[in-house]
Design an enzyme around this catalytic site. Sequence first.
Site, PDB file in Angstrom:
ATOM      1  N   HIS A 102       0.837  -1.201   0.000  1.00  0.00           N
ATOM      2  CA  HIS A 102       0.000   0.000   0.000  1.00  0.00           C
ATOM      3  C   HIS A 102       0.866   1.244   0.000  1.00  0.00           C
ATOM      4  CE1 HIS A 102       1.062  -0.585   4.223  1.00  0.00           C
ATOM      5  NE2 HIS A 102       0.784   0.695   4.446  1.00  0.00           N
ATOM      6  N   ASP A 104       0.369   4.988   2.037  1.00  0.00           N
ATOM      7  CA  ASP A 104      -0.494   5.510   3.097  1.00  0.00           C
ATOM      8  C   ASP A 104      -1.354   6.666   2.613  1.00  0.00           C
ATOM      9  OD1 ASP A 104       0.742   3.746   4.884  1.00  0.00           O
ATOM     10  OD2 ASP A 104       2.280   5.217   5.419  1.00  0.00           O
ATOM     11  N   HIS A 260       4.752   0.414   0.213  1.00  0.00           N
ATOM     12  CA  HIS A 260       5.473  -0.414   1.181  1.00  0.00           C
ATOM     13  C   HIS A 260       4.613  -1.568   1.665  1.00  0.00           C
ATOM     14  CE1 HIS A 260       3.621   2.846   3.593  1.00  0.00           C
ATOM     15  NE2 HIS A 260       3.511   1.933   4.566  1.00  0.00           N
ATOM     16  N   ARG A 275       5.640   5.523  14.615  1.00  0.00           N
ATOM     17  CA  ARG A 275       5.488   6.157  13.296  1.00  0.00           C
ATOM     18  C   ARG A 275       4.927   7.569  13.435  1.00  0.00           C
ATOM     19  NH1 ARG A 275       1.550   3.959   8.479  1.00  0.00           N
ATOM     20  NH2 ARG A 275       0.441   5.898   8.752  1.00  0.00           N
TER      21      ARG A 275
HETATM   22  C1  SIN Z   1       3.170   0.713   7.850  1.00  0.00           C
HETATM   23  O1  SIN Z   1       2.522   0.248   6.932  1.00  0.00           O
HETATM   24  O2  SIN Z   1       3.149   1.894   8.153  1.00  0.00           O
HETATM   25  C2  SIN Z   1       4.049  -0.210   8.659  1.00  0.00           C
HETATM   26  C3  SIN Z   1       5.370  -0.431   8.048  1.00  0.00           C
HETATM   27  C4  SIN Z   1       6.208  -1.347   8.879  1.00  0.00           C
HETATM   28  O3  SIN Z   1       5.843  -1.654  10.004  1.00  0.00           O
HETATM   29  O4  SIN Z   1       7.268  -1.753   8.409  1.00  0.00           O
END
Ligand code: SIN
Length: 289
Positions: A102, A104, A260, A275
């Site tokens: 995806h 974000d 990612h 995050r």
């Molecule tokens: C995410 O999709 O923000 C998580 C990425 C991760 O945990 O590596």
Amino acid sequence: MPLDFNTLTISPLSHAVGAEIEGVCLAELSDEQFREIRKASELYGVIFFRDQELSPEQHLAFARRWGKININRFFTPVDGYPEIAEVRKEPEQKMNIGNLWHTDHSYDVIPAFGSVLYAKEVPDIGGDTLFAGVAAAYDSLSDGLKTTLAPLRAAHSSRHIFGSNKSRVSQVEELGARILNPELATQDAIHPIVLTHPLSGRKGLYVNPQFTTHIDGWTADESEPFLSMLYDHIMLQEHVCRFRWSKGAVAVWDNLATWHQAVNDYHGSRRLMHRVTIEGIALSRPQAL
Ligand code: SIN
């Protein structure tokens, strides 16, 4: 390899996307270092740093250098820090967050620019994150398909992923208290399938398997095989890099330049990331549904 970096040592992870940067302490960056870090982000889409020791305040201060912080609607916040979202998987939990490719916030009219992800606790083996470069994926399409894609737009939504509809029930049970506020999942947006990045000027593919629902003006059934073909293309190994985390590592990714996927291969171990997400830049032709 660009030659005009004075303060950074940069090792690209692949031709398409991703670079590791050495020689900087993110808690004490000079303005010149930050300028070069921004430049590296523009060139590589996602950049990585190792062995950083960041307090929540230092993590936020680094993120604020990129732009305004976006407070995540759906992720559990870190205690006392509403601007920092937890990306957590406990040893007894099966599902992780972000296991489907995806980008974000594509469901927002102005999608978030990107995130600064900081590794607090990682498994000895596994829990890597894959990144795909959507500009390299666009570049490697045929001229014919580029022409076909040029006028097309796609619809994106948060509803089927974070909302309280049926397709989410199993996720809610498994993800437990890690994903919050289904009543806030009301975002829908239409974006061009080929986006020109507002900073780098590069064209990239802007559709993703998690949040894109259909091509504007097409049914979901008509859209599915066409979108799947684009997804398979973006996921080709030559468009992807893989980052192996270590405690204290930091990734900064650009949502308009990358996809990612957090690999879920570490059952029985804890993985905890913090995050911080940065607000986006207006796209050329944003449109709400
Ligand atoms: C995410 O999709 O923000 C998580 C990425 C991760 O945990 O590596």
